[in-house]
Design an enzyme around this catalytic site. Structure first.
Site, short mmCIF file in Angstrom:
data_model
loop_
_atom_site.label_atom_id
_atom_site.label_comp_id
_atom_site.label_asym_id
_atom_site.label_seq_id
_atom_site.Cartn_x
_atom_site.Cartn_y
_atom_site.Cartn_z
N ASP A 1 -6.91 -87.53 37.68
CA ASP A 1 -7.94 -86.56 37.33
C ASP A 1 -7.90 -86.37 35.83
O ASP A 1 -7.07 -85.65 35.29
CB ASP A 1 -7.70 -85.23 38.06
N LYS B 1 -16.36 -83.61 31.28
CA LYS B 1 -16.29 -82.90 30.00
C LYS B 1 -16.75 -83.76 28.82
O LYS B 1 -17.94 -83.78 28.50
CB LYS B 1 -14.91 -82.30 29.80
N TYR C 1 -5.40 -78.49 38.98
CA TYR C 1 -6.70 -78.05 39.46
C TYR C 1 -7.65 -79.24 39.46
O TYR C 1 -7.79 -79.94 38.47
CB TYR C 1 -7.25 -76.96 38.54
#
Length: 438
Positions: A241, A274, A146
């Protein structure tokens, strides 16, 4: 309301009148596991308290950012000071430079970084940059990875080898994803054939090195080595990612984990989020100067953001990075996380429950399967009904894990040995109940 009213349910019913599904991000709705979402009132350290005042040990940590736990004093102090100075300027600040320098210092091969506000924005911008820098259109992603909810990335695998994907969301026209090629994770033969067929047209390959939206699935070292070799051979950019894994699985992120096994390994571009925001909306993408200088205002690839480099968010992120850089931080975090997985494995095995778990740094995942899966198809064989029993059994005992079968979990430095012991004891009781029902 009476004293016995479930305030979580009351809030959920109220939320559904004005927010689609009652939540502002789908997984929070408990649709996968059933029941009522817990509405958080406050959090501190390794725990949060819901609307009813019940305490839960928190193993999602805002889905990864809270690596120090909730309300760490150094972070709170930094944010409070920043708020007093101003919320947002729409103009540059020195703190943006400091945060960029901190990130670059920990990422070999990264020479420049652009700050943005979300992981979706960072991944979308990195792909646009890869296309602009290479002059190519096609990209490879992997089933089960994702990369945010940008249109071109909301794709599932087609039928057969090297077929282009179909949208997995309404509102995404097929032509938007016509250049997105979806392959099976950890499948070297399929990867090689895709490059053989489309190599000259590929702008980039984007991958979660440890896929956290399949729960926790590692890219094998041979697979990652081949990704790097094929990208180099065909002139495509390798995009890591690390929104989830960056500064979470190790101080150098997953890049450093693979560099330990593949000498000289580095991606071309990295997407981060994050942890670098410490719980505030902040993300970034970066890479070598020659590629990053293709971005506006220097180059032709446009990217902008009103809140990019927000002064409160950068204060939060900078304070967080300075804490996790302290000697021994990741050794202690990894030890605590491993003890959790080992304890859960032992508890499940003792009750005859099929279980497999894995972890790296402060990130973990587990499956109600006897062996760890290697790709999305294998992940889908995990026992959803049993997971739901486990989820609600833990929830009833004050342990909050991800309310979905396919999401990773996170341990913070605020979690103690006693917290892990409490979690394992709760899991042992639930596994015993599950075994007796079988």
């Amino acid at each position: 309301m009476t004293q016995n009213t479930d305030l979580n349910l009351a809030l959920f019913e109220r939320a559904r009148q004005c927010i689609p599904g009652g939540v502002n991000s789908p997984v929070r709705a408990f649709r996968a596991v059933g029941g009522t979402p817990r509405f958080v009132q406050r959090a501190q350290g390794a725990a949060f308290w819901d609307a009813n005042g019940k305490r839960y040990l928190d193993y999602i940590g805002s889905w990864g950012p809270m690596i120090l736990g909730h309300g760490h004093p150094a972070v709170v102090q930094a944010v409070q000071q920043a708020v007093l100075e101003g919320f947002s300027y729409g103009a540059p600040t020195e703190r943006e430079i400091e945060l960029a320098e901190e990130i670059i210092a920990l990422r070999p091969g990264m020479e420049m970084v652009r700050l943005v506000s979300s992981g979706t924005e960072a991944a979308m911008s990195a792909i646009r940059l890869a296309r602009g820098a290479t002059g190519r259109s096609k990209l490879i992603k992997f089933e089960g990875c994702y990369h945010g909810h940008a249109d071109a990335l909301l794709v599932k695998a087609g039928s057969g080898l090297a077929t282009f994907g179909n949208p997995t969301s309404a509102g995404v026209p097929p032509e938007v994803v016509q250049h997105t090629l979806v392959l099976e994770y950890n499948n070297v033969a399929q990867l090689e054939e895709a490059f053989a067929l489309h190599g000259p047209e590929l702008a980039c390959l984007i991958i979660e090195p440890i896929a956290g939206n399949m729960n926790f699935v590692r890219a094998s070292v041979p697979f990652m080595r081949r990704c790097r070799e094929l990208c180099t051979q065909h002139g495509a950019l390798l995009v890591f990612d690390e929104v989830m894994t960056g500064f979470r699985v190790a101080l150098g992120g997953a890049q450093s984990v693979y560099a330990a096994a593949i000498p000289g390994f580095a991606p071309d571009l990295s997407v981060l989020g994050k942890v670098i925001g410490g719980g505030m909306p902040l993300a970034a993408f970066g890479g070598p100067r020659s590629v990053m200088e293709q971005l506006a205002p220097l180059g032709p690839v446009y990217q902008a953001g009103t809140l990019s480099g927000n002064p409160v968010a950068t204060a939060c992120g900078l304070a967080t990075l300075r804490e996790i850089r302290k000697p021994g931080f990741f050794d202690a975090l990894a030890t605590r996380t491993q003890s959790l997985i080992d304890g859960l494995q032992a508890a499940a095995t003792a009750e005859g429950i099929g279980f497999s778990g894995d972890c790296q740094g402060g990130m973990f995942g587990f499956f109600l399967l006897p062996e760890l899966p290697q790709n999305y198809l294998q992940v889908m064989k995990s026992d959803g009904a049993r997971f739901n029993q486990l989820f609600h059994g833990l929830l009833d005992r004050g342990i909050y894990i991800a309310p979905a079968l396919y999401e990773a979990g996170f341990v913070s430095s605020a979690h103690t040995e006693d917290d892990v012991a409490e979690t394992v004891a709760a899991a042992r009781a639930v596994f015993r109940e599950m075994s007796s029902r079988a």
